[in-house]
Design a protein around this motif. Structure first.
Motif, mmCIF file in Angstrom:
data_model
loop_
_atom_site.group_PDB
_atom_site.id
_atom_site.type_symbol
_atom_site.label_atom_id
_atom_site.label_comp_id
_atom_site.label_asym_id
_atom_site.label_seq_id
_atom_site.Cartn_x
_atom_site.Cartn_y
_atom_site.Cartn_z
ATOM 1 N N ARG A 72 62.513 -51.014 -78.723
ATOM 2 C CA ARG A 72 63.058 -52.126 -79.515
ATOM 3 C C ARG A 72 62.111 -53.322 -79.485
ATOM 4 N NH1 ARG A 72 67.354 -49.760 -76.992
ATOM 5 N NH2 ARG A 72 67.459 -51.333 -75.320
ATOM 6 N N ALA A 73 61.508 -53.566 -78.323
ATOM 7 C CA ALA A 73 60.538 -54.667 -78.203
ATOM 8 C C ALA A 73 59.324 -54.416 -79.080
ATOM 9 C CB ALA A 73 60.122 -54.853 -76.741
ATOM 10 N N ALA A 74 58.879 -53.158 -79.160
ATOM 11 C CA ALA A 74 57.732 -52.827 -80.013
ATOM 12 C C ALA A 74 58.061 -53.139 -81.466
ATOM 13 C CB ALA A 74 57.351 -51.353 -79.866
ATOM 14 N N LEU A 75 59.244 -52.745 -81.916
ATOM 15 C CA LEU A 75 59.632 -53.025 -83.303
ATOM 16 C C LEU A 75 59.766 -54.524 -83.539
ATOM 17 C CD1 LEU A 75 60.498 -52.225 -86.135
ATOM 18 C CD2 LEU A 75 62.817 -51.861 -85.239
ATOM 19 N N GLY A 76 60.474 -55.217 -82.677
ATOM 20 C CA GLY A 76 60.690 -56.656 -82.861
ATOM 21 C C GLY A 76 59.401 -57.454 -82.841
ATOM 22 N N SER A 77 58.524 -57.148 -81.894
ATOM 23 C CA SER A 77 57.266 -57.905 -81.808
ATOM 24 C C SER A 77 56.340 -57.557 -82.960
ATOM 25 C CB SER A 77 56.583 -57.686 -80.455
ATOM 26 O OG SER A 77 56.288 -56.332 -80.237
ATOM 27 N N CYS A 78 56.345 -56.294 -83.404
ATOM 28 C CA CYS A 78 55.513 -55.910 -84.544
ATOM 29 C C CYS A 78 55.964 -56.661 -85.802
ATOM 30 C CB CYS A 78 55.564 -54.404 -84.754
ATOM 31 S SG CYS A 78 54.436 -53.812 -86.039
ATOM 32 N N LEU A 79 57.276 -56.743 -86.000
ATOM 33 C CA LEU A 79 57.788 -57.482 -87.160
ATOM 34 C C LEU A 79 57.434 -58.959 -87.069
ATOM 35 C CD1 LEU A 79 61.278 -55.773 -87.528
ATOM 36 C CD2 LEU A 79 59.415 -55.696 -89.208
ATOM 37 N N ALA A 80 57.670 -59.570 -85.911
ATOM 38 C CA ALA A 80 57.385 -61.003 -85.748
ATOM 39 C C ALA A 80 55.905 -61.297 -85.994
ATOM 40 C CB ALA A 80 57.802 -61.466 -84.352
ATOM 41 N N ILE A 81 55.035 -60.471 -85.437
ATOM 42 C CA ILE A 81 53.592 -60.660 -85.623
ATOM 43 C C ILE A 81 53.221 -60.478 -87.086
ATOM 44 C CG2 ILE A 81 51.344 -59.594 -85.133
ATOM 45 C CD1 ILE A 81 52.470 -59.124 -82.231
ATOM 46 N N SER A 82 53.773 -59.454 -87.723
ATOM 47 C CA SER A 82 53.482 -59.200 -89.140
ATOM 48 C C SER A 82 53.926 -60.380 -90.008
ATOM 49 C CB SER A 82 54.179 -57.905 -89.578
ATOM 50 O OG SER A 82 53.856 -57.584 -90.900
ATOM 51 N N TYR A 83 55.122 -60.906 -89.730
ATOM 52 C CA TYR A 83 55.611 -62.059 -90.511
ATOM 53 C C TYR A 83 54.681 -63.258 -90.342
ATOM 54 C CZ TYR A 83 59.946 -59.356 -90.832
ATOM 55 O OH TYR A 83 60.880 -58.380 -91.055
ATOM 56 N N MET A 84 54.243 -63.514 -89.113
ATOM 57 C CA MET A 84 53.373 -64.666 -88.883
ATOM 58 C C MET A 84 52.006 -64.459 -89.518
ATOM 59 S SD MET A 84 53.201 -67.703 -87.872
ATOM 60 C CE MET A 84 54.426 -68.153 -86.671
ATOM 61 N N MET A 85 51.472 -63.238 -89.434
ATOM 62 C CA MET A 85 50.171 -62.969 -90.062
ATOM 63 C C MET A 85 50.249 -63.191 -91.570
ATOM 64 S SD MET A 85 48.902 -59.573 -87.983
ATOM 65 C CE MET A 85 47.554 -59.267 -89.113
ATOM 66 N N TRP A 86 51.294 -62.635 -92.203
ATOM 67 C CA TRP A 86 51.399 -62.759 -93.658
ATOM 68 C C TRP A 86 51.755 -64.185 -94.083
ATOM 69 C CZ3 TRP A 86 49.571 -59.844 -97.420
ATOM 70 C CH2 TRP A 86 49.102 -58.576 -97.079
ATOM 71 N N ALA A 87 52.547 -64.881 -93.275
ATOM 72 C CA ALA A 87 52.839 -66.290 -93.579
ATOM 73 C C ALA A 87 51.542 -67.092 -93.564
ATOM 74 C CB ALA A 87 53.832 -66.861 -92.570
ATOM 75 N N SER A 88 50.704 -66.816 -92.587
ATOM 76 C CA SER A 88 49.417 -67.512 -92.494
ATOM 77 C C SER A 88 48.556 -67.177 -93.698
ATOM 78 C CB SER A 88 48.713 -67.121 -91.194
ATOM 79 O OG SER A 88 49.495 -67.499 -90.082
ATOM 80 N N GLU A 139 61.509 -65.073 -98.662
ATOM 81 C CA GLU A 139 61.922 -63.715 -99.037
ATOM 82 C C GLU A 139 60.719 -62.889 -99.484
ATOM 83 O OE1 GLU A 139 64.629 -60.806 -98.978
ATOM 84 O OE2 GLU A 139 65.154 -62.890 -98.526
ATOM 85 N N SER A 140 59.839 -63.479 -100.254
ATOM 86 C CA SER A 140 58.626 -62.791 -100.690
ATOM 87 C C SER A 140 57.750 -62.428 -99.496
ATOM 88 C CB SER A 140 57.865 -63.673 -101.675
ATOM 89 O OG SER A 140 56.661 -63.058 -102.051
ATOM 90 N N LEU A 141 57.555 -63.382 -98.591
ATOM 91 C CA LEU A 141 56.784 -63.150 -97.375
ATOM 92 C C LEU A 141 57.365 -61.981 -96.584
ATOM 93 C CD1 LEU A 141 55.245 -63.751 -94.654
ATOM 94 C CD2 LEU A 141 56.954 -65.529 -94.274
ATOM 95 N N LEU A 142 58.681 -61.989 -96.357
ATOM 96 C CA LEU A 142 59.323 -60.938 -95.559
ATOM 97 C C LEU A 142 59.172 -59.574 -96.224
ATOM 98 C CD1 LEU A 142 62.579 -62.803 -94.458
ATOM 99 C CD2 LEU A 142 60.456 -62.494 -93.142
ATOM 100 N N ASN A 143 59.333 -59.522 -97.541
ATOM 101 C CA ASN A 143 59.199 -58.247 -98.255
ATOM 102 C C ASN A 143 57.783 -57.680 -98.143
ATOM 103 O OD1 ASN A 143 61.883 -58.259 -99.051
ATOM 104 N ND2 ASN A 143 61.449 -59.222 -101.016
ATOM 105 N N ILE A 144 56.792 -58.537 -98.302
ATOM 106 C CA ILE A 144 55.397 -58.093 -98.203
ATOM 107 C C ILE A 144 55.092 -57.641 -96.777
ATOM 108 C CG2 ILE A 144 52.993 -58.891 -98.241
ATOM 109 C CD1 ILE A 144 53.848 -60.672 -100.659
ATOM 110 N N ALA A 145 55.492 -58.445 -95.798
ATOM 111 C CA ALA A 145 55.206 -58.102 -94.399
ATOM 112 C C ALA A 145 55.917 -56.811 -93.992
ATOM 113 C CB ALA A 145 55.611 -59.256 -93.491
ATOM 114 N N ASP A 146 57.156 -56.622 -94.442
ATOM 115 C CA ASP A 146 57.873 -55.382 -94.114
ATOM 116 C C ASP A 146 57.128 -54.161 -94.651
ATOM 117 O OD1 ASP A 146 59.922 -56.641 -92.729
ATOM 118 O OD2 ASP A 146 61.457 -56.305 -94.265
ATOM 119 N N ARG A 147 56.567 -54.272 -95.839
ATOM 120 C CA ARG A 147 55.825 -53.145 -96.429
ATOM 121 C C ARG A 147 54.574 -52.794 -95.625
ATOM 122 N NH1 ARG A 147 56.919 -55.712 -101.339
ATOM 123 N NH2 ARG A 147 54.768 -56.374 -101.606
ATOM 124 N N HIS A 148 54.066 -53.748 -94.845
ATOM 125 C CA HIS A 148 52.829 -53.537 -94.094
ATOM 126 C C HIS A 148 53.050 -53.429 -92.582
ATOM 127 C CE1 HIS A 148 50.219 -54.094 -97.576
ATOM 128 N NE2 HIS A 148 51.070 -55.016 -97.955
#
Length: 170
Positions: A72-88, A139-148
Motif C-alpha cells: 500500500r505504501a508503494a502505491l501511495g508514494s508512487c501516486l504522490a510522487i507522480s502527482y508532484m512530478m506532473w504538477a511541476s 483534475e487534468s493533472l491527476l488524470n495525466i499522472a494516473d496514466r503514467h
C-alpha cells in the motif's frame, strides 16, 4: 515553488534523454528477500535493507510492517510522487499533497478458509491537495499522472509473473 522548478527541470531533461535514446529507460529492479527467523523477512535491494514480519497472532513477531503495508505504501508514494512530478512539469503550484490508500481484503484466503482471491477485492485512493490552481487544472493533472503511474498500473492490471525454483538439497 523552487523545489517544483528543480523537479520540472529534471523531468524535462530526462524526458528529452529518453526521447533521444529510449533504451535508457529500460531496466530490471531486483530485490532479494530471505527469512531471518520465523516469519520475519529481510529485504535488500542495492544499498537499502527493509524488514517485514507478520503480527504475533498469526505466528510472527511484529518486528516490521507486513508485506501489505509495504504494498500500500508503494502505491501511495508512487501516486504522490507522480502527482508532484506532473504538477511541476505543468507549472501547477502544490502547497501540500497527501494520498490515502484503502484496500479491502479477506485473510481467509491466506489461511485457506475462504474461496475468495487472496489479493485485494478493491483499492481506493483519496487525494488531498492544496493548491491555488483551479479544480479543472488539478483534475487534468491527476488524470495525466494516473496514466503514467507505474504502481497504479501494477495494481490495476495483471502482471506476467514467472516462478523459477532453485532447489538445494539439505
Amino acid at each position: 515553488m523552487e523545489e517544483q522548478a528543480e523537479i520540472k527541470n529534471k523531468f524535462e531533461r530526462i524526458s528529452e534523454a529518453l526521447t533521444l535514446k529510449p533504451s535508457l529507460g529500460l531496466g530490471c529492479g531486483t530485490s532479494k528477500t530471505r527469512i531471518v527467523s520465523g516469519l520475519s523477512c529481510e529485504i535488500t535491494e542495492g544499498d537499502w535493507t527493509f524488514r517485514t514480519d507478520m503480527p504475533e497472532q498469526v505466528g510472527g513477531t511484529a518486528t516490521g510492517p507486513t508485506p501489505g503495508v509495504l504494498g500500500r505504501a508503494a502505491l501511495g508514494s508512487c501516486l504522490a510522487i507522480s502527482y508532484m512530478m506532473w504538477a511541476s512539469k505543468m507549472n501547477i503550484p502544490i502547497d501540500s499533497l497527501e494520498v490515502e490508500i484503502q484496500a479491502d481484503y479477506d485473510d481467509g484466503a491466506l489461511f485457506g478458509t475462504s474461496n475468495t482471491a487472496p489479493g485485494y477485492s478493491e483499492i481506493r485512493y483519496m487525494i488531498t491537495i492544496k493548491s491555488t490552481a483551479t479544480e479543472s487544472e488539478i483534475e487534468s493533472l491527476l488524470n495525466i499522472a494516473d496514466r503514467h503511474s507505474p504502481y497504479l498500473d501494477v495494481f490495476a492490471n495483471a502482471q506476467n509473473c514467472i516462478r523459477q525454483v532453485q532447489f538445494i538439497k539439505a
